[in-house]
Design a protein around this motif. Sequence first.
Motif, PDB file in Angstrom:
ATOM      1  N   MET A 183       0.848  -1.176   0.000  1.00 30.75           N
ATOM      2  CA  MET A 183       0.000   0.000   0.000  1.00 30.75           C
ATOM      3  C   MET A 183       0.893   1.239   0.000  1.00 30.75           C
ATOM      4  O   MET A 183       1.720   1.421   0.881  1.00 30.75           O
ATOM      5  N   LEU A 184       0.717   2.083  -1.010  1.00 32.10           N
ATOM      6  CA  LEU A 184       1.497   3.303  -1.151  1.00 32.10           C
ATOM      7  C   LEU A 184       0.636   4.490  -0.724  1.00 32.10           C
ATOM      8  O   LEU A 184      -0.474   4.669  -1.232  1.00 32.10           O
ATOM      9  N   ILE A 185       1.176   5.295   0.200  1.00 33.12           N
ATOM     10  CA  ILE A 185       0.393   6.374   0.790  1.00 33.12           C
ATOM     11  C   ILE A 185       0.940   7.728   0.356  1.00 33.12           C
ATOM     12  O   ILE A 185       2.086   8.076   0.688  1.00 33.12           O
ATOM     13  N   PRO A 186       0.153   8.533  -0.382  1.00 36.16           N
ATOM     14  CA  PRO A 186       0.621   9.883  -0.717  1.00 36.16           C
ATOM     15  C   PRO A 186       0.892  10.685   0.551  1.00 36.16           C
ATOM     16  O   PRO A 186       0.187  10.553   1.551  1.00 36.16           O
ATOM     17  N   ALA A 187       1.912  11.531   0.503  1.00 34.16           N
ATOM     18  CA  ALA A 187       2.351  12.268   1.690  1.00 34.16           C
ATOM     19  C   ALA A 187       1.244  13.135   2.289  1.00 34.16           C
ATOM     20  O   ALA A 187       1.212  13.356   3.500  1.00 34.16           O
ATOM     21  N   HIS A 188       0.331  13.637   1.456  1.00 33.10           N
ATOM     22  CA  HIS A 188      -0.720  14.518   1.965  1.00 33.10           C
ATOM     23  C   HIS A 188      -2.123  13.932   1.762  1.00 33.10           C
ATOM     24  O   HIS A 188      -3.114  14.666   1.733  1.00 33.10           O
ATOM     25  N   ALA A 189      -2.204  12.625   1.630  1.00 34.06           N
ATOM     26  CA  ALA A 189      -3.521  11.985   1.516  1.00 34.06           C
ATOM     27  C   ALA A 189      -4.269  12.097   2.848  1.00 34.06           C
ATOM     28  O   ALA A 189      -3.655  12.088   3.918  1.00 34.06           O
ATOM     29  N   MET A 190      -5.584  12.208   2.766  1.00 31.19           N
ATOM     30  CA  MET A 190      -6.398  12.242   3.973  1.00 31.19           C
ATOM     31  C   MET A 190      -6.460  10.843   4.571  1.00 31.19           C
ATOM     32  O   MET A 190      -6.880   9.896   3.916  1.00 31.19           O
ATOM     33  N   ILE A 191      -6.034  10.687   5.804  1.00 30.19           N
ATOM     34  CA  ILE A 191      -6.075   9.384   6.469  1.00 30.19           C
ATOM     35  C   ILE A 191      -7.340   9.310   7.310  1.00 30.19           C
ATOM     36  O   ILE A 191      -7.537  10.096   8.230  1.00 30.19           O
ATOM     37  N   ARG A 192      -8.201   8.376   6.979  1.00 32.14           N
ATOM     38  CA  ARG A 192      -9.469   8.217   7.682  1.00 32.14           C
ATOM     39  C   ARG A 192      -9.906   6.766   7.577  1.00 32.14           C
ATOM     40  O   ARG A 192      -9.313   5.979   6.845  1.00 32.14           O
ATOM     41  N   ASP A 193     -10.943   6.417   8.307  1.00 35.56           N
ATOM     42  CA  ASP A 193     -11.480   5.062   8.204  1.00 35.56           C
ATOM     43  C   ASP A 193     -11.973   4.816   6.785  1.00 35.56           C
ATOM     44  O   ASP A 193     -12.600   5.683   6.168  1.00 35.56           O
ATOM     45  N   PHE A 194     -11.712   3.610   6.287  1.00 34.39           N
ATOM     46  CA  PHE A 194     -12.152   3.274   4.936  1.00 34.39           C
ATOM     47  C   PHE A 194     -13.681   3.188   4.867  1.00 34.39           C
ATOM     48  O   PHE A 194     -14.326   2.622   5.746  1.00 34.39           O
ATOM     49  N   LYS A 195     -14.232   3.735   3.793  1.00 42.11           N
ATOM     50  CA  LYS A 195     -15.656   3.589   3.509  1.00 42.11           C
ATOM     51  C   LYS A 195     -15.894   2.900   2.163  1.00 42.11           C
ATOM     52  O   LYS A 195     -16.841   2.138   2.011  1.00 42.11           O
ATOM     53  N   ARG A 196     -15.001   3.179   1.212  1.00 42.46           N
ATOM     54  CA  ARG A 196     -15.163   2.615  -0.133  1.00 42.46           C
ATOM     55  C   ARG A 196     -13.805   2.208  -0.687  1.00 42.46           C
ATOM     56  O   ARG A 196     -12.896   3.032  -0.763  1.00 42.46           O
ATOM     57  N   LEU A 197     -13.679   0.934  -1.067  1.00 39.24           N
ATOM     58  CA  LEU A 197     -12.460   0.414  -1.680  1.00 39.24           C
ATOM     59  C   LEU A 197     -12.813  -0.022  -3.098  1.00 39.24           C
ATOM     60  O   LEU A 197     -13.862  -0.643  -3.309  1.00 39.24           O
TER      61      LEU A 197
END
Length: 275
Positions: free
Chosen positions: A138-152
């Motif tokens: 899993m690659l995470i953009p540096a400024h991605a919003m981190i929150r509980d998943f709702k839609r994958l």
Amino acid sequence: MKSILLIADHVAATENAARQALNIARHLHLNIIVGQTLPARKTSRQLAVISGGRDEIPGPVNALSEVLSLLQEEIENSDVDIEVINIADYDERELTELINKRDIWLIVKGMADTVRSGSPEGKFPVEHILNRTRVPMMLIPAHAMIRDFKRLVYMADLRYCRYHILRFLAELADPYQAGVSVAHISAKGLTNMTDEYAEKVFSEEICRQVHYDKLYLNNIHEKDLTRALDVLINGMHNDLLALINHRFHFEEIMGRHIGEILPVAVTIPIIIFPY
């Protein structure tokens, strides 16, 4: 016990990746192994077990570990254990051995916003590990919003949909009660599937193999992958995009290789499954 391997190879990007790893670990009851590729340096704080700081990890740790330690305030009543391993000198064989022997379920890595000048802060052979293991990354953009998943969302040609990927995504989504969808986009050279035929294949073949009550289908007729990606991310508000390494739409979105930064259009976490 299954673990997440968090790659700590870039100070700025790893903080966001750490938040995502901790969020997943909390929901799925996993432990975290921090694979540190940066030179370790002594700090005033030792990284403690998140479940209350009962134990300390001896020896020097990197400032990235401080980030994880500070994040314990965000997790209450959690039993997530964190272990720091210096993998700066590991070769590909040793990394593969670590991943296989330590029951790694997922690799999480932060991605910078800009290409670094000069020598990189740390290095991790993304392509080689995807080629040598069966563990998704899993690659995470540096400024991605981190929150509980709702839609994958899993972008694929429905005719070549991989059941094991949907099962993995369902396992990830279940604690969040999140939806998992297949975004069908026909592979190059293949005709579009009508909505009626796509629904039939989805219900009669895929749903019988993947048992998850929040499994959905989106038959995307848009041929322009840039527009389709924009719809999936900004129109449908998906929180995670899944692709197979070097298959179908991967190279149209990611390019021939996974570089230091993600494409501008990818603003949410993206999970790459080995081919």
